[in-house]
Write a protein that holds these residues in place. Structure first.
Motif, PDB file in Angstrom:
ATOM      1  N   THR A  44      27.866  -6.803  -2.742  1.00  0.00           N
ATOM      2  CA  THR A  44      28.472  -7.473  -3.897  1.00  0.00           C
ATOM      3  C   THR A  44      29.946  -7.115  -4.014  1.00  0.00           C
ATOM      4  O   THR A  44      30.784  -7.976  -4.327  1.00  0.00           O
ATOM      5  CB  THR A  44      27.734  -7.092  -5.192  1.00  0.00           C
ATOM      6  OG1 THR A  44      26.357  -7.478  -5.078  1.00  0.00           O
ATOM      7  CG2 THR A  44      28.338  -7.818  -6.386  1.00  0.00           C
ATOM      8  N   VAL A  68      26.325 -14.564  -5.059  1.00  0.00           N
ATOM      9  CA  VAL A  68      26.311 -13.910  -6.373  1.00  0.00           C
ATOM     10  C   VAL A  68      25.967 -14.912  -7.474  1.00  0.00           C
ATOM     11  O   VAL A  68      25.146 -14.636  -8.349  1.00  0.00           O
ATOM     12  CB  VAL A  68      27.686 -13.257  -6.660  1.00  0.00           C
ATOM     13  CG1 VAL A  68      27.734 -12.696  -8.077  1.00  0.00           C
ATOM     14  CG2 VAL A  68      27.962 -12.158  -5.642  1.00  0.00           C
ATOM     15  N   ARG A 105      22.414 -16.243 -10.798  1.00  0.00           N
ATOM     16  CA  ARG A 105      22.572 -16.526 -12.233  1.00  0.00           C
ATOM     17  C   ARG A 105      22.161 -17.950 -12.574  1.00  0.00           C
ATOM     18  O   ARG A 105      21.478 -18.187 -13.547  1.00  0.00           O
ATOM     19  CB  ARG A 105      24.025 -16.296 -12.660  1.00  0.00           C
ATOM     20  CG  ARG A 105      24.368 -14.841 -12.946  1.00  0.00           C
ATOM     21  CD  ARG A 105      24.512 -14.025 -11.693  1.00  0.00           C
ATOM     22  NE  ARG A 105      24.591 -12.572 -11.980  1.00  0.00           N
ATOM     23  CZ  ARG A 105      24.641 -11.652 -11.035  1.00  0.00           C
ATOM     24  NH1 ARG A 105      24.647 -12.006  -9.760  1.00  0.00           N
ATOM     25  NH2 ARG A 105      24.688 -10.381 -11.357  1.00  0.00           N
ATOM     26  N   SER A 111      27.115 -15.234 -17.642  1.00  0.00           N
ATOM     27  CA  SER A 111      26.483 -14.124 -16.909  1.00  0.00           C
ATOM     28  C   SER A 111      27.210 -12.801 -17.091  1.00  0.00           C
ATOM     29  O   SER A 111      26.722 -11.755 -16.660  1.00  0.00           O
ATOM     30  CB  SER A 111      26.403 -14.457 -15.420  1.00  0.00           C
ATOM     31  OG  SER A 111      27.700 -14.611 -14.873  1.00  0.00           O
ATOM     32  N   LEU A 138      29.769 -11.704 -15.544  1.00  0.00           N
ATOM     33  CA  LEU A 138      30.155 -11.112 -14.269  1.00  0.00           C
ATOM     34  C   LEU A 138      31.555 -10.503 -14.332  1.00  0.00           C
ATOM     35  O   LEU A 138      31.900  -9.611 -13.555  1.00  0.00           O
ATOM     36  CB  LEU A 138      30.105 -12.167 -13.166  1.00  0.00           C
ATOM     37  CG  LEU A 138      28.715 -12.551 -12.661  1.00  0.00           C
ATOM     38  CD1 LEU A 138      28.791 -13.807 -11.800  1.00  0.00           C
ATOM     39  CD2 LEU A 138      28.084 -11.405 -11.878  1.00  0.00           C
ATOM     40  N   PHE A 144      32.721  -7.233  -9.652  1.00  0.00           N
ATOM     41  CA  PHE A 144      31.942  -7.797 -10.749  1.00  0.00           C
ATOM     42  C   PHE A 144      31.480  -6.683 -11.674  1.00  0.00           C
ATOM     43  O   PHE A 144      31.282  -5.541 -11.255  1.00  0.00           O
ATOM     44  CB  PHE A 144      30.733  -8.562 -10.210  1.00  0.00           C
ATOM     45  CG  PHE A 144      31.101  -9.704  -9.300  1.00  0.00           C
ATOM     46  CD1 PHE A 144      31.608 -10.880  -9.815  1.00  0.00           C
ATOM     47  CD2 PHE A 144      30.932  -9.593  -7.924  1.00  0.00           C
ATOM     48  CE1 PHE A 144      31.954 -11.929  -8.982  1.00  0.00           C
ATOM     49  CE2 PHE A 144      31.264 -10.643  -7.078  1.00  0.00           C
ATOM     50  CZ  PHE A 144      31.784 -11.814  -7.616  1.00  0.00           C
ATOM     51  N   ALA A 193      25.556  -7.194 -15.136  1.00  0.00           N
ATOM     52  CA  ALA A 193      26.117  -8.449 -15.643  1.00  0.00           C
ATOM     53  C   ALA A 193      25.087  -9.306 -16.368  1.00  0.00           C
ATOM     54  O   ALA A 193      25.447 -10.096 -17.221  1.00  0.00           O
ATOM     55  CB  ALA A 193      26.711  -9.239 -14.496  1.00  0.00           C
TER      56      ALA A 193
END
Length: 227
Positions: A4, A72, A76, A160, A162, A220, A224
């Motif tokens: 990530t 990523v 979501r 989300s 993030l 991020f 999140a």
């Protein structure tokens, strides 16, 4: 370094590349876009070729941001993530069409240079038509489609968490303003390359740069999906 975090770094770099390439391309294209008699003059072909190269890098980076962020984003909202990837592909495709039109003006100029009896007025008309085609692609690619893509990404980032929500709000404002500006240009309220157009583009520029810096510096946000 986790996957990530690597994704955040790659996406951040690509967003910065899009900004540099877009500004470079627009600046280097200036001779062909603003000189109505370009096809009859000595030309600045090397400069235009460099501008085309910048725009091609822009198209690649635009596509890359969608591909990099997809793993990523799909966790979501998979549908929105796919929509963002497709939107970025469409944006890149429109940019490439604009590149081809600008390069066609250079080809036309070189053919006119080698022709003994070229019809100057016809060549100028053809060159202006190709430039007009580029201008329309610029309106619909890096304006309308960019605005829509920005709204999708910023919306996903906001819901989300993030990234900090204030950054996502900047994207929502930027996407809305660039779409509104493109609509104004479409209906002749002001010129595409103008003070008003530049001011309307500032929020989306600030969004992409701020997002890039955030992704490079911190990635991020952890947890999140909480809240």
């Amino acid at each position: 370094m986790g996957s990530t975090r690597r994704t955040a770094i790659v996406a951040g770099v690509l967003f910065l590349v899009t900004e540099v390439a877009a500004i470079g391309g627009l600046a280097l294209y200036r001779p062909v876009l603003h000189d109505t008699g370009y096809v009859l003059g000595s030309g600045a072909d090397t400069q235009v070729f460099l501008g085309a190269l910048c725009e091609f890098v822009l198209a690649l980076a635009v596509t890359g941001t969608g591909a990099a962020l997809y793993p990523v984003l799909r966790k979501r909202n998979e549908g929105a993530a796919i929509g963002y990837v497709c939107g970025r592909l469409l944006e890149a495709a429109v940019i490439v069409v604009g590149i081809i039109n600008v390069l066609s003006v250079v080809t036309l100029r070189r053919q006119a240079e080698g022709a003994a009896s070229a019809d100057g007025s016809s060549l100028v008309t053809a060159g202006q038509a190709l430039v007009a085609f580029h201008d329309w692609t610029f309106l619909f690619g890096p304006n309308f489609v960019l605005g829509a893509n920005t709204l999708v990404l910023a919306g996903l980032m906001y819901t989300s968490r993030l990234i900090p929500r204030w950054i996502a709000v900047l994207g929502l404002v930027g996407g809305t303003m660039i779409c509104a500006s493109a609509t104004a240009v479409l209906f002749g309220v002001y010129e595409q390359v103008s003070a008003a157009g530049s001011l309307a583009a500032l929020p989306v520029f600030a969004w992409e740069v701020t997002l890039a810096v955030r992704l490079l510096a911190k990635g991020f946000d952890a947890g999140a999906d909480a809240a």
